[in-house]
Scaffold this motif. Sequence first.
Motif, mmCIF file in Angstrom:
data_model
loop_
_atom_site.group_PDB
_atom_site.id
_atom_site.type_symbol
_atom_site.label_atom_id
_atom_site.label_comp_id
_atom_site.label_asym_id
_atom_site.label_seq_id
_atom_site.Cartn_x
_atom_site.Cartn_y
_atom_site.Cartn_z
ATOM 1 N N ALA A 168 0.878 -1.210 0.058
ATOM 2 C CA ALA A 168 0.029 -0.048 0.050
ATOM 3 C C ALA A 168 0.999 1.244 0.124
ATOM 4 O O ALA A 168 0.295 2.073 -0.573
ATOM 5 C CB ALA A 168 -0.951 -0.058 1.186
ATOM 6 N N ASP A 169 1.980 1.203 0.671
ATOM 7 C CA ASP A 169 2.954 2.411 0.790
ATOM 8 C C ASP A 169 3.859 2.384 -0.183
ATOM 9 O O ASP A 169 4.869 3.390 0.191
ATOM 10 C CB ASP A 169 3.282 2.669 2.187
ATOM 11 N N LEU A 170 3.997 1.765 -1.089
ATOM 12 C CA LEU A 170 5.067 1.471 -2.115
ATOM 13 C C LEU A 170 4.401 1.752 -3.657
ATOM 14 O O LEU A 170 3.387 1.634 -3.879
ATOM 15 C CB LEU A 170 5.740 -0.177 -2.309
ATOM 16 N N PRO A 171 5.449 2.410 -4.240
ATOM 17 C CA PRO A 171 5.254 2.756 -5.615
ATOM 18 C C PRO A 171 5.266 1.329 -6.684
ATOM 19 O O PRO A 171 5.605 0.489 -6.190
ATOM 20 C CB PRO A 171 5.843 3.836 -6.152
ATOM 21 N N ASP A 172 4.125 1.466 -7.566
ATOM 22 C CA ASP A 172 4.270 0.469 -8.464
ATOM 23 C C ASP A 172 5.531 0.281 -9.205
ATOM 24 O O ASP A 172 6.286 1.169 -9.440
ATOM 25 C CB ASP A 172 3.146 0.295 -9.425
ATOM 26 N N PRO A 173 6.026 -1.038 -9.421
ATOM 27 C CA PRO A 173 7.212 -1.270 -10.025
ATOM 28 C C PRO A 173 7.454 -0.840 -11.304
ATOM 29 O O PRO A 173 6.423 -0.905 -12.215
ATOM 30 C CB PRO A 173 7.651 -2.825 -10.073
ATOM 31 N N ASP A 174 8.437 -0.066 -11.797
ATOM 32 C CA ASP A 174 8.450 0.553 -13.184
ATOM 33 C C ASP A 174 9.121 -0.763 -13.935
ATOM 34 O O ASP A 174 8.694 -0.699 -15.204
ATOM 35 C CB ASP A 174 9.738 1.671 -13.062
ATOM 36 N N ILE A 175 9.796 -1.589 -13.246
ATOM 37 C CA ILE A 175 10.164 -2.797 -14.445
ATOM 38 C C ILE A 175 10.368 -3.836 -13.310
ATOM 39 O O ILE A 175 10.818 -3.689 -12.304
ATOM 40 C CB ILE A 175 11.764 -2.281 -15.129
ATOM 41 N N ILE A 176 10.112 -4.993 -14.005
ATOM 42 C CA ILE A 176 10.224 -6.409 -13.297
ATOM 43 C C ILE A 176 11.238 -7.270 -14.140
ATOM 44 O O ILE A 176 11.084 -7.404 -15.300
ATOM 45 C CB ILE A 176 8.886 -7.033 -13.332
ATOM 46 N N ILE A 177 12.223 -7.707 -13.348
ATOM 47 C CA ILE A 177 13.381 -8.466 -14.087
ATOM 48 C C ILE A 177 13.164 -9.973 -13.593
ATOM 49 O O ILE A 177 12.977 -10.008 -12.398
ATOM 50 C CB ILE A 177 14.762 -8.063 -13.566
ATOM 51 N N TRP A 191 -1.116 -7.372 -9.346
ATOM 52 C CA TRP A 191 -1.969 -5.986 -9.303
ATOM 53 C C TRP A 191 -0.934 -5.025 -9.481
ATOM 54 O O TRP A 191 -1.368 -4.121 -10.390
ATOM 55 C CB TRP A 191 -2.667 -5.787 -7.922
ATOM 56 N N GLN A 192 0.076 -4.878 -8.909
ATOM 57 C CA GLN A 192 0.928 -3.781 -9.069
ATOM 58 C C GLN A 192 1.671 -3.625 -10.333
ATOM 59 O O GLN A 192 2.321 -2.450 -10.800
ATOM 60 C CB GLN A 192 2.206 -3.873 -7.883
ATOM 61 N N SER A 193 1.838 -4.843 -11.179
ATOM 62 C CA SER A 193 2.599 -4.815 -12.428
ATOM 63 C C SER A 193 1.697 -4.236 -13.652
ATOM 64 O O SER A 193 2.185 -4.791 -14.822
ATOM 65 C CB SER A 193 3.256 -6.317 -12.692
ATOM 66 N N ALA A 194 0.433 -3.975 -13.440
ATOM 67 C CA ALA A 194 -0.234 -3.525 -14.596
ATOM 68 C C ALA A 194 0.267 -2.806 -15.662
ATOM 69 O O ALA A 194 -0.036 -3.082 -16.942
ATOM 70 C CB ALA A 194 -1.494 -2.612 -14.192
ATOM 71 N N TYR A 195 1.332 -1.673 -15.576
ATOM 72 C CA TYR A 195 2.029 -1.136 -16.354
ATOM 73 C C TYR A 195 3.702 -1.096 -16.404
ATOM 74 O O TYR A 195 4.233 -0.348 -16.630
ATOM 75 C CB TYR A 195 1.372 0.458 -16.404
ATOM 76 N N SER A 196 3.742 -2.263 -15.685
ATOM 77 C CA SER A 196 5.331 -2.277 -15.639
ATOM 78 C C SER A 196 5.919 -3.028 -16.749
ATOM 79 O O SER A 196 5.452 -3.764 -17.494
ATOM 80 C CB SER A 196 5.587 -3.331 -14.291
ATOM 81 N N GLU A 197 7.155 -2.410 -16.908
ATOM 82 C CA GLU A 197 7.997 -3.136 -18.194
ATOM 83 C C GLU A 197 8.590 -4.413 -17.649
ATOM 84 O O GLU A 197 8.739 -4.774 -16.518
ATOM 85 C CB GLU A 197 9.149 -1.975 -18.456
ATOM 86 N N TYR A 198 8.746 -5.359 -18.575
ATOM 87 C CA TYR A 198 9.500 -6.546 -18.237
ATOM 88 C C TYR A 198 10.741 -6.830 -18.816
ATOM 89 O O TYR A 198 10.972 -6.419 -19.975
ATOM 90 C CB TYR A 198 8.488 -7.667 -18.555
ATOM 91 N N GLU A 199 11.740 -7.515 -18.155
ATOM 92 C CA GLU A 199 13.043 -7.936 -18.923
ATOM 93 C C GLU A 199 13.158 -9.292 -18.595
ATOM 94 O O GLU A 199 13.257 -9.657 -17.364
ATOM 95 C CB GLU A 199 14.060 -7.015 -18.348
ATOM 96 N N PHE A 200 13.450 -10.094 -19.406
ATOM 97 C CA PHE A 200 13.594 -11.461 -18.997
ATOM 98 C C PHE A 200 15.240 -11.959 -19.504
ATOM 99 O O PHE A 200 15.649 -11.540 -20.520
ATOM 100 C CB PHE A 200 12.819 -12.453 -19.639
ATOM 101 N N THR A 201 15.809 -12.174 -18.546
ATOM 102 C CA THR A 201 17.444 -12.589 -18.962
ATOM 103 C C THR A 201 17.714 -13.926 -18.610
ATOM 104 O O THR A 201 17.070 -14.608 -17.824
ATOM 105 C CB THR A 201 18.405 -11.414 -18.130
#
Length: 232
Positions: A168-177, A191-201
């Motif tokens: 609740a007190d955190l911003p949504d992640p900008d990128i998920i790796i 829920w939080q990753s609705a507009y997150s960018e993704y990177e798969f390595t």
Amino acid sequence: MPAHVAIIMDGNGRWAQMRGWPRLVGHRRGVERVRQIVRACPDLGVRYLTIYAFSTENWKRSTEEVLGLMTMFGRYIERESETLKAQGVRVRFIGDRSRLNANLQRLMAGIEERTAENESLNLTVAINYGGRDEIARAARAMACALTEGRICAEEITADTLGAWLDTADLPDPDIIIRTSGETRTSNFLLWQSAYSEYEFTPTLWPDFSPGELGDILNRFALRERRFGAVTA
């Protein structure tokens, strides 16, 4: 550059098995990698780091591995507590703690309290966490509040539901790796990753370096994020 980076730390067991070692050796090496990434984040401009340490589905693993991981979590907290405090790292945990043993819960609460005033980096560790479970727990809590008259149905929106989540007190992640070459989200921050960018390595987590993290963040900086809008 992204303010909030989330990481699915995958590949510890495979890293060890490729070398003929027990899976827990890979997890121990993964803990060393966490230390390095945490130290590197402030210099890379990352203010929030969320790491996926143990999912609600990971209980399906062998008893030996689960017990080993729980012991490892406790030792990490005990050994790193003062260092993280000195580095200005604020530590928080998300997930359902009720299934964790009492000593681990005590250690988690202790480091949260000791680092609560730190601001250099916000480190969130997901333990016994699952995105679906988190949303279900939030829904139950909202249902109780509705029954008790503390909220009304008209007040339930996407924003208000978000306020009942673990983050609740955190911003949504900008990128998920996600490391290790797997290309699925594995019930992480649904829920939080609705507009997150993704990177798969393809890099396994024990081999994931601050340098590779920096390269990923530089690529992120070149992405255009429109959040449903159209560029003028």
